[in-house]
Design an enzyme around this catalytic site. Sequence first.
Site, PDB file in Angstrom:
ATOM      1  N   ASP A  37       0.816  -1.209   0.000  1.00 44.68           N
ATOM      2  CA  ASP A  37       0.000   0.000   0.000  1.00 44.68           C
ATOM      3  C   ASP A  37       0.853   1.264   0.000  1.00 44.68           C
ATOM      4  O   ASP A  37       2.080   1.213   0.174  1.00 44.68           O
ATOM      5  CB  ASP A  37      -0.967   0.005   1.199  1.00 44.68           C
ATOM      6  CG  ASP A  37      -0.341  -0.549   2.479  1.00 44.68           C
ATOM      7  OD1 ASP A  37       0.901  -0.480   2.604  1.00 44.68           O
ATOM      8  OD2 ASP A  37      -1.086  -1.033   3.342  1.00 44.68           O
TER       9      ASP A  37
ATOM     10  N   ASN B  61      -7.757  -2.784  14.109  1.00 44.20           N
ATOM     11  CA  ASN B  61      -9.149  -3.060  13.717  1.00 44.20           C
ATOM     12  C   ASN B  61      -9.240  -4.272  12.790  1.00 44.20           C
ATOM     13  O   ASN B  61     -10.273  -4.501  12.173  1.00 44.20           O
ATOM     14  CB  ASN B  61      -9.759  -1.827  13.050  1.00 44.20           C
ATOM     15  CG  ASN B  61      -9.022  -1.425  11.769  1.00 44.20           C
ATOM     16  OD1 ASN B  61      -8.097  -2.118  11.331  1.00 44.20           O
ATOM     17  ND2 ASN B  61      -9.428  -0.315  11.161  1.00 44.20           N
TER      18      ASN B  61
ATOM     19  N   HIS C 197      -7.467  -4.762  10.006  1.00 44.91           N
ATOM     20  CA  HIS C 197      -7.185  -4.533   8.587  1.00 44.91           C
ATOM     21  C   HIS C 197      -5.912  -5.249   8.143  1.00 44.91           C
ATOM     22  O   HIS C 197      -5.016  -5.514   8.950  1.00 44.91           O
ATOM     23  CB  HIS C 197      -7.161  -3.029   8.243  1.00 44.91           C
ATOM     24  CG  HIS C 197      -5.965  -2.261   8.710  1.00 44.91           C
ATOM     25  ND1 HIS C 197      -6.041  -0.916   9.038  1.00 44.91           N
ATOM     26  CD2 HIS C 197      -4.654  -2.587   8.888  1.00 44.91           C
ATOM     27  CE1 HIS C 197      -4.836  -0.485   9.375  1.00 44.91           C
ATOM     28  NE2 HIS C 197      -3.985  -1.477   9.295  1.00 44.91           N
TER      29      HIS C 197
ATOM     30  N   GLU D  15      -9.680  -1.854   5.078  1.00 40.85           N
ATOM     31  CA  GLU D  15     -10.308  -1.593   6.372  1.00 40.85           C
ATOM     32  C   GLU D  15     -11.539  -2.494   6.540  1.00 40.85           C
ATOM     33  O   GLU D  15     -12.022  -3.093   5.572  1.00 40.85           O
ATOM     34  CB  GLU D  15     -10.734  -0.116   6.439  1.00 40.85           C
ATOM     35  CG  GLU D  15      -9.568   0.872   6.322  1.00 40.85           C
ATOM     36  CD  GLU D  15      -8.761   1.028   7.611  1.00 40.85           C
ATOM     37  OE1 GLU D  15      -8.697   0.076   8.418  1.00 40.85           O
ATOM     38  OE2 GLU D  15      -8.177   2.109   7.799  1.00 40.85           O
TER      39      GLU D  15
HETATM   40  C1  F6R Z   1       1.186  -1.292   6.047  1.00 39.16           C
HETATM   41  C2  F6R Z   1       0.041  -2.201   6.166  1.00 39.16           C
HETATM   42  C3  F6R Z   1      -0.780  -2.212   7.404  1.00 39.16           C
HETATM   43  C4  F6R Z   1       0.069  -2.497   8.652  1.00 39.16           C
HETATM   44  C5  F6R Z   1      -0.783  -2.487   9.907  1.00 39.16           C
HETATM   45  C6  F6R Z   1       0.044  -2.728  11.145  1.00 39.16           C
HETATM   46  O1  F6R Z   1       1.838  -1.494   4.819  1.00 39.16           O
HETATM   47  O2  F6R Z   1      -0.217  -2.930   5.259  1.00 39.16           O
HETATM   48  O3  F6R Z   1      -1.798  -3.166   7.292  1.00 39.16           O
HETATM   49  O4  F6R Z   1       0.677  -3.748   8.493  1.00 39.16           O
HETATM   50  O5  F6R Z   1      -1.435  -1.262  10.015  1.00 39.16           O
HETATM   51  O6  F6R Z   1       0.954  -1.685  11.308  1.00 39.16           O
HETATM   52  P1  F6R Z   1       2.080  -1.708  12.461  1.00 39.16           P
HETATM   53  O7  F6R Z   1       3.009  -2.797  12.089  1.00 39.16           O
HETATM   54  O8  F6R Z   1       2.734  -0.360  12.372  1.00 39.16           O
HETATM   55  O9  F6R Z   1       1.373  -1.957  13.722  1.00 39.16           O
END
Ligand code: F6R
Length: 246
Positions: free
Chosen positions: A67, A136, A138, A143
């Site tokens: 992303d 959440n 995701h 989301e």
């Molecule tokens: C980022 C992504 C998100 C993160 C998730 C956890 O490229 O795909 O899904 O993996 O938000 O983020 P952290 O590791 O910062 O807790």
Amino acid sequence: MRARVFPDYEAMSAAAADVVRRRLGERPSSVFMLPTGITPLGMYRRLVEMHRSEGLSFAEATFFNLDEYLGLAPDHGASYHVYMKENFYGLIDADPARVFVPDGAAPDPDAECERYEAAIRESGGIDVGVLGIGRNGHIGFNEPGSSFDSRTRVVALSESTRQVNAADFEADRAPEQAITVGMATIFESRKVLLLASGTNKAGAVAAAVEGDVSESVPASMLRSHPSAVLFLDEDAASDLGQGVAG
Ligand code: F6R
């Protein structure tokens, strides 16, 4: 979906790096999908160390990021382009022609999403998709509510995600939108490795592993994946009950 619980973040990160190293050993031209965020930093650090100390080469591999924030140019300090360059791609021997991160500043974002999806197809598909998980539930920036059929597309970030990721931005929120690889595209990865660390992920992990398979918990989709494994530290596993393989 199997879950493996490691004593701490460092052990989890080492095991994740080993999965990547083994896959590269079997097939140097493997195709990886990679996340940003805090969770994968330990894995990246180890892979960089393996490159430096053992000569582990990434030169034939292909990388797709999951992303990018919409509206951020690739040289923006909070962009995932910069994150990946500083933490991984810029520190190994990756071939720039085989490194893909969605262009958040593309003049036509929908066309950029189609281009990205096509590039994944043309690469032969993802061999190993490494994911983090949001509080959440995701995955990528899919989301809650994201269709399991979705493809790479522009999405609105939830208020909670914008707050969690706010620290990278001068305003007190992350951007409102992002480009994310879609749920169906993630699901087509031949192997999925989801990493989670810390008590703030325990609820999302338990919902994904033990709750209903539902689009309201995107990571729960992985329950029907033939080769998905969760790598958890003890804190992230702390809300799990019985029935989870160790
Ligand atoms: C980022 C992504 C998100 C993160 C998730 C956890 O490229 O795909 O899904 O993996 O938000 O983020 P952290 O590791 O910062 O807790």
